[in-house]
Scaffold this motif. Structure first.
Motif, PDB file in Angstrom:
ATOM      1  N   ARG A 609      -3.724   5.818 -12.455  1.00 44.41           N
ATOM      2  CA  ARG A 609      -2.717   7.037 -13.613  1.00 44.41           C
ATOM      3  C   ARG A 609      -1.199   6.338 -12.826  1.00 44.41           C
ATOM      4  N   LEU A 610      -1.380   6.620 -10.969  1.00 50.13           N
ATOM      5  CA  LEU A 610       0.368   5.909 -10.534  1.00 50.13           C
ATOM      6  C   LEU A 610       0.179   4.445 -10.909  1.00 50.13           C
ATOM      7  N   GLU A 611      -1.392   3.459 -10.200  1.00 49.03           N
ATOM      8  CA  GLU A 611      -0.995   2.209 -10.213  1.00 49.03           C
ATOM      9  C   GLU A 611      -0.256   2.123 -11.578  1.00 49.03           C
ATOM     10  N   GLN A 612      -0.482   2.688 -12.181  1.00 55.34           N
ATOM     11  CA  GLN A 612      -0.379   2.602 -14.112  1.00 55.34           C
ATOM     12  C   GLN A 612       1.078   2.548 -13.955  1.00 55.34           C
ATOM     13  N   ALA A 613       2.281   3.375 -13.541  1.00 60.33           N
ATOM     14  CA  ALA A 613       2.940   4.333 -13.144  1.00 60.33           C
ATOM     15  C   ALA A 613       4.050   2.987 -12.955  1.00 60.33           C
ATOM     16  N   ALA A 614       3.265   2.222 -11.663  1.00 61.06           N
ATOM     17  CA  ALA A 614       4.004   1.722 -11.266  1.00 61.06           C
ATOM     18  C   ALA A 614       4.189   0.250 -11.534  1.00 61.06           C
ATOM     19  N   GLY A 615       3.520   0.298 -12.430  1.00 61.68           N
ATOM     20  CA  GLY A 615       3.134  -0.799 -13.272  1.00 61.68           C
ATOM     21  C   GLY A 615       4.593  -2.329 -13.147  1.00 61.68           C
ATOM     22  N   GLY A 616       5.733  -1.631 -13.701  1.00 59.99           N
ATOM     23  CA  GLY A 616       7.140  -2.600 -14.264  1.00 59.99           C
ATOM     24  C   GLY A 616       7.446  -2.505 -13.052  1.00 59.99           C
ATOM     25  N   PHE A 617       7.899  -1.819 -12.088  1.00 57.82           N
ATOM     26  CA  PHE A 617       8.241  -2.106 -10.490  1.00 57.82           C
ATOM     27  C   PHE A 617       7.961  -2.737  -9.117  1.00 57.82           C
ATOM     28  N   ARG A 618       9.014  -3.766  -8.961  1.00 63.72           N
ATOM     29  CA  ARG A 618       8.536  -5.126  -8.018  1.00 63.72           C
ATOM     30  C   ARG A 618       9.645  -4.490  -6.565  1.00 63.72           C
ATOM     31  N   GLY A 619       9.069  -4.723  -5.547  1.00 58.02           N
ATOM     32  CA  GLY A 619      10.165  -4.841  -4.309  1.00 58.02           C
ATOM     33  C   GLY A 619      10.054  -3.355  -4.271  1.00 58.02           C
ATOM     34  N   VAL A 620       9.884  -2.974  -4.011  1.00 58.32           N
ATOM     35  CA  VAL A 620      10.676  -0.889  -4.052  1.00 58.32           C
ATOM     36  C   VAL A 620      10.045  -0.975  -2.694  1.00 58.32           C
ATOM     37  N   GLU A 621      11.802  -0.217  -1.903  1.00 58.19           N
ATOM     38  CA  GLU A 621      10.970   0.113  -0.686  1.00 58.19           C
ATOM     39  C   GLU A 621      10.245   1.195  -0.438  1.00 58.19           C
ATOM     40  N   PRO A 622      10.035   0.662   0.625  1.00 59.90           N
ATOM     41  CA  PRO A 622       8.293   2.544   1.304  1.00 59.90           C
ATOM     42  C   PRO A 622       8.890   3.499   0.909  1.00 59.90           C
ATOM     43  N   LEU A 623       8.845   4.770   1.212  1.00 63.29           N
ATOM     44  CA  LEU A 623       9.196   6.145   1.237  1.00 63.29           C
ATOM     45  C   LEU A 623       8.887   6.294   2.544  1.00 63.29           C
ATOM     46  N   ALA A 624       9.517   7.050   3.136  1.00 60.29           N
ATOM     47  CA  ALA A 624       8.649   7.694   4.672  1.00 60.29           C
ATOM     48  C   ALA A 624       7.628   8.093   4.949  1.00 60.29           C
ATOM     49  N   TRP A 625       7.143   7.581   6.356  1.00 56.95           N
ATOM     50  CA  TRP A 625       6.325   8.255   6.812  1.00 56.95           C
ATOM     51  C   TRP A 625       5.972   7.872   8.211  1.00 56.95           C
ATOM     52  N   ARG A 626       4.782   8.636   8.778  1.00 54.57           N
ATOM     53  CA  ARG A 626       5.135   8.745  10.196  1.00 54.57           C
ATOM     54  C   ARG A 626       3.609   8.090  11.500  1.00 54.57           C
ATOM     55  N   LEU A 627       3.658   8.004  12.133  1.00 56.57           N
ATOM     56  CA  LEU A 627       2.485   7.627  12.740  1.00 56.57           C
ATOM     57  C   LEU A 627       2.756   8.044  14.550  1.00 56.57           C
ATOM     58  N   GLU A 628       1.280   8.696  14.409  1.00 57.95           N
ATOM     59  CA  GLU A 628       0.980   9.827  15.587  1.00 57.95           C
ATOM     60  C   GLU A 628       0.234   8.976  16.273  1.00 57.95           C
ATOM     61  N   ARG A 629       0.092   9.129  17.849  1.00 59.85           N
ATOM     62  CA  ARG A 629      -0.629   8.852  18.925  1.00 59.85           C
ATOM     63  C   ARG A 629      -1.710   9.990  18.846  1.00 59.85           C
ATOM     64  N   LEU A 630      -3.094  10.550  17.895  1.00 60.04           N
ATOM     65  CA  LEU A 630      -3.866  11.777  18.510  1.00 60.04           C
ATOM     66  C   LEU A 630      -4.857  11.547  18.765  1.00 60.04           C
ATOM     67  N   ASP A 631      -5.847  12.209  20.583  1.00 61.58           N
ATOM     68  CA  ASP A 631      -6.404  11.491  20.641  1.00 61.58           C
ATOM     69  C   ASP A 631      -7.379  10.869  20.744  1.00 61.58           C
ATOM     70  N   GLY A 632      -5.967   9.613  20.724  1.00 58.24           N
ATOM     71  CA  GLY A 632      -6.091   8.169  21.258  1.00 58.24           C
ATOM     72  C   GLY A 632      -6.679   7.157  19.591  1.00 58.24           C
ATOM     73  N   LEU A 633      -6.007   7.595  18.377  1.00 52.62           N
ATOM     74  CA  LEU A 633      -6.171   7.307  17.722  1.00 52.62           C
ATOM     75  C   LEU A 633      -4.415   7.291  16.897  1.00 52.62           C
ATOM     76  N   TRP A 634      -4.603   6.458  16.127  1.00 52.65           N
ATOM     77  CA  TRP A 634      -2.990   6.092  15.233  1.00 52.65           C
ATOM     78  C   TRP A 634      -3.353   7.127  14.312  1.00 52.65           C
ATOM     79  N   VAL A 635      -2.950   8.454  13.884  1.00 51.41           N
ATOM     80  CA  VAL A 635      -2.498   8.692  13.203  1.00 51.41           C
ATOM     81  C   VAL A 635      -1.640   8.808  11.975  1.00 51.41           C
ATOM     82  N   TYR A 636      -1.837   8.670  10.792  1.00 46.11           N
ATOM     83  CA  TYR A 636      -1.241   8.353   9.193  1.00 46.11           C
ATOM     84  C   TYR A 636      -0.654   9.949   8.755  1.00 46.11           C
ATOM     85  N   ASP A 637       0.559  10.216   9.136  1.00 45.06           N
ATOM     86  CA  ASP A 637       1.061  11.452   8.563  1.00 45.06           C
ATOM     87  C   ASP A 637       1.447  11.256   6.506  1.00 45.06           C
TER      88      ASP A 637
END
Ligand SMILES: [Zn+2]
Ligand SMILES: [Zn+2]
Length: 741
Positions: A609-637
């Motif tokens: 349903r999320l994909e369906q809702a997004a259907g008509g919109f192209r080239g939209v800028e991403p939302l915010a994100w954070r990438l952290e280093r935790l116990d040797g792993l890259w973790v996406y918040d």
């Protein structure tokens, strides 16, 4: 001077008219000798001038019949000439050479047979079981190999003189067509006390009048009704106890299909392939009952693939719902089911040996992914990256399949469904016995998921030698093995849940992998799943899990979600809140926060349903994100993204635009994770797998971004990226581990 050559042809060369083809080719070129089936390949002894023999071998490679797949032609020149007559002959199969078999999948009715079916002058006019060496039932009627009528469920039908003459005439296109039949000697339709044409008329009249009819097909029973009739469609849903999932619709031709869905060139090619899969394509608004798709964006369309389908569609001239006559997620039934409240049963007397649900494929661009690998595709052979001792890989829990392997060949069995269903479990056992017998594979080892609670893992205990394979490693190994990649490769595995090697649930994973092992390099941030299974079913619970209990950050709860207070208390006290680092759950949370899905009626509904809702919109800028280093792993918040999503919502941005931005965020983060990994490890191959990649929007975006960033991305094609592909991945891992001792 004449030479004598021994030639072996390997691949899909039985049940596809290969021996008649060899006969015609040899006769045309002037080669003497013979051809026979041996186990799963074809053996030819050929005598003639060397130049003619060269031309003959070249013809075998380059001009095989449409449904054949020639993998290997092995030539041994200079053998002593065999004793044979002056011409070229087809001799009986050699049953003693049984082991290296390949079972041809069922083939949709060919154009020649279709012409005869509607030709009043033809002796098979309107005969619902017409077939030839290029089409008809195969895998669903074969008891054992080599493929001959005596070893199929056609053995009970004695050929009439006319059919026998065609069957034995090398120049006839039905020469050795094992399921050959006609109205006077072959299977017959039955509807109540009526048979043949009368039965067909009665059944199609009933469907036209709004009835729901069970129809016996190639590989099981379907429920069939008028796809325009609201009442009939809702009765089909009642009978199947299926609420949300779209029902498959069969239409006469690609023109009708094009009126119901927005079809790409790839979709059209898939629809008309001899495997005749159900093709998922964006639905057009139109004539069908709304109950067919239940508001979902895609419609599942397929074309008639048996003569009976052609006759029904010709009589009814409208789209038909044609869906397996099962209850919810049970396998397709092969015998008449007394419990189903249908208005009638159109059946026939050709026994079904093995059940295969219809295959399901979804395309994007020129690529396609197999969502369900069943009738028409299974059990064609796949290869493994390393030679394995005889083994079985038992798969996962939902969307269960098994893979049998021996040497480099792997047989990925048909899609069976949720193992917690008793009927599925039984069908699983039957199919495993049948295919191990057919292929002569007696497993000495069993590969299984790390999750001890999966019924498949329990089944694996039958074998003393067991190999446990982590769920996401299996996902990645499946893609790598299908594309025959040399390790190492990066693996991006996004799915609902799978047990990790640290005892927590994984599902948003970046792995550096070989076939034997892996190293976890990154993951999505964890969140509690309030109520465990209940959080999978109710996406709002997941949204609260992230916002109130996120691993790296939290956010404001939106205040309007159902049961918010109770769930907040569960999270605060950690009561029944298993934690998961899952991409699928993050999609669920986003869908809930955009009010797109209250209940996951089937696996992945919220994401769809999320994909369906997004259907008509192209080239939209991403939302915010954070990438952290935790116990040797890259973790996406993921919570950072959900917070931004809520802000955009509060700013009254269109829901579809926010949904598109969410997809873009996950795609951008995926590439960033791969870039971080590539900076530390010299690797450019990226395998994408897991059910989340069935999302066309996400898969297309990730593939494009990875290619642009200099990676070589791979996605499962013939092997499903969902859990139905797990067993093949487990087999690839087990083969690699066992072959290295
Ligand atoms: Zn045919
Ligand atoms: Zn006949």
């Amino acid at each position: 001077m004449d030479a004598a050559w021994h030639i072996e042809v390997h691949g899909i060369v039985q049940g596809v008219g290969f021996r008649p083809f060899v006969h015609r080719l040899a006769t045309a070129i002037g080669i003497r000798g013979q051809v026979r089936n041996a186990g799963g390949h074809v053996v030819i002894s050929a005598t003639g001038p060397p130049a003619s023999l060269e031309a003959f071998v070249s013809g075998l490679r380059t001009r095989p019949p449409g449904a054949a797949r020639v993998r290997d032609v092995r030539v041994t020149p200079g053998v002593p000439e065999q004793q044979h007559g002056p011409g070229f002959e087809i001799v009986e199969s050699d049953v003693t050479l049984g082991a290296r078999a390949e079972i041809p999948p069922d083939l949709a009715t060919c154009a020649d047979c279709l012409r005869e079916l509607f030709d009043p002058a033809n002796r098979r006019y309107r005969y619902p079981f017409i077939n030839c060496t290029a089409c008809g039932p195969r895998a669903t009627i074969i008891d054992s190999l080599p493929y001959d009528r005596a070893r199929t469920s056609m053995r009970g039908f004695e050929m009439c003189p006319a059919c026998a003459a065609e069957y034995h005439d090398p120049s006839d296109r039905r020469f050795h067509a094992e399921p050959i039949a006609c109205a006077s000697c072959g299977p017959r339709l039955r509807w109540q006390a009526m048979t043949g044409e009368t039965a067909l008329r009665a059944a199609s009249d009933a469907i036209a009048a709004g009835a729901v009819v069970a129809v016996k097909g190639l590989a099981g029973f379907h429920l069939v009704c008028d796809a325009i009739n609201d009442e009939a469609v809702s009765r089909v849903r009642e009978i199947k106890a299926r609420a949300g999932k779209p029902l498959a619709v069969m239409v006469r031709d690609t023109t009708t299909a094009g009126a119901l869905a927005d079809l790409s060139e790839t979709d059209r090619a898939l629809l008309t392939a001899s495997s005749a899969p159900i093709v998922l394509a964006p639905r057009r608004h139109g004539v069908l009952s709304p109950g067919v798709c239940h508001g979902m964006p895609d419609i599942g369309l397929f074309l008639p693939y048996t003569p009976l389908h052609h006759l029904l569609l010709d009589a009814l001239r409208r789209p038909l719902v044609v869906t397996s006559a099962n209850h919810a997620d049970s396998p397709m039934p092969t015998i008449e089911i007394s419990g189903l409240a249908v208005d009638g049963v159109l059946t026939h007397d050709r026994p079904i040996v093995a059940r295969y649900d219809d295959s399901v494929i979804r395309s994007f661009g020129r690529d396609s992914i197999t969502i369900r690998r069943g009738r028409g595709l299974a059990p064609a052979l796949l290869r493994l990256p390393a030679a394995a001792p005889p083994l079985v890989a038992v798969g996962a829990q939902l969307k269960s399949t098994f893979t049998l392997a021996d040497g480099e060949r792997a047989v990925l069995g048909p899609h069976l469904g949720d193992l917690s269903d008793a009927e599925t479990l039984e069908a699983y056992g039957e199919a495993l016995d049948h295919l191990s017998h057919l292929h002569g594979i007696e497993p000495a080892h069993a590969a299984h998921d790390l999750h001890p609670g999966y019924l498949s893992s329990r089944l694996a205990r039958r074998w003393p030698s067991r190999i446990a394979v982590q769920h996401h490693h299996a996902h990645i190994a499946a893609v790598a093995a299908e594309h025959r990649l040399q390790p190492p490769f990066l693996g991006v595995a996004y799915d609902g849940l799978g047990l990790g090697d640290d005892g927590t649930f994984w599902g948003g994973e970046l792995l550096l992998a070989s076939y034997r092992g892996y190293q976890r390099l990154g993951r999505f941030s964890r969140a509690p799943m309030p109520g465990g299974e209940a959080a999978v079913r109710r996406p709002a619970r997941m949204a609260l899990g992230y916002l109130l209990g996120g691993e790296l950050s939290t956010g404001p709860a939106p205040g309007h979600l159902p049961g918010q207070e109770v769930i907040a208390r569960m999270i605060a006290q950690g009561v029944n809140c298993p934690s998961a680092s899952s991409a699928g759950r993050l999609f669920d949370a986003a869908a809930a926060l955009l009010d797109l899905c209250e209940v996951n009626g089937f696996e992945g509904e919220a994401a769809t349903r999320l994909e369906q809702a997004a259907g008509g919109f192209r080239g939209v800028e991403p939302l915010a994100w954070r990438l952290e280093r935790l116990d040797g792993l890259w973790v996406y918040d993921g919570v950072a993204t959900l917070r931004h999503l809520l802000e955009a919502r509060a700013d009254r941005e269109p829901v579809g635009r926010i949904a598109a931005a969410f997809h873009a965020t996950v795609a951008a983060v995926t590439v960033l994770l791969c870039e971080r990994a590539a900076a530390e490890h010299d690797v450019t191959q990226v395998c994408l797998s897991g059910g989340v990649f069935q999302n066309r929007l996400l898969a297309t975006d990730v593939l494009a971004r990875l290619s642009a960033a200099g990676f070589e991305p791979y996605l499962g094609e013939r092997v499903p990226v969902n859990d139905a592909g797990i067993s093949y991945g487990q087999a690839a891992v087990a083969a690699a581990r066992l072959s290295h001792g």
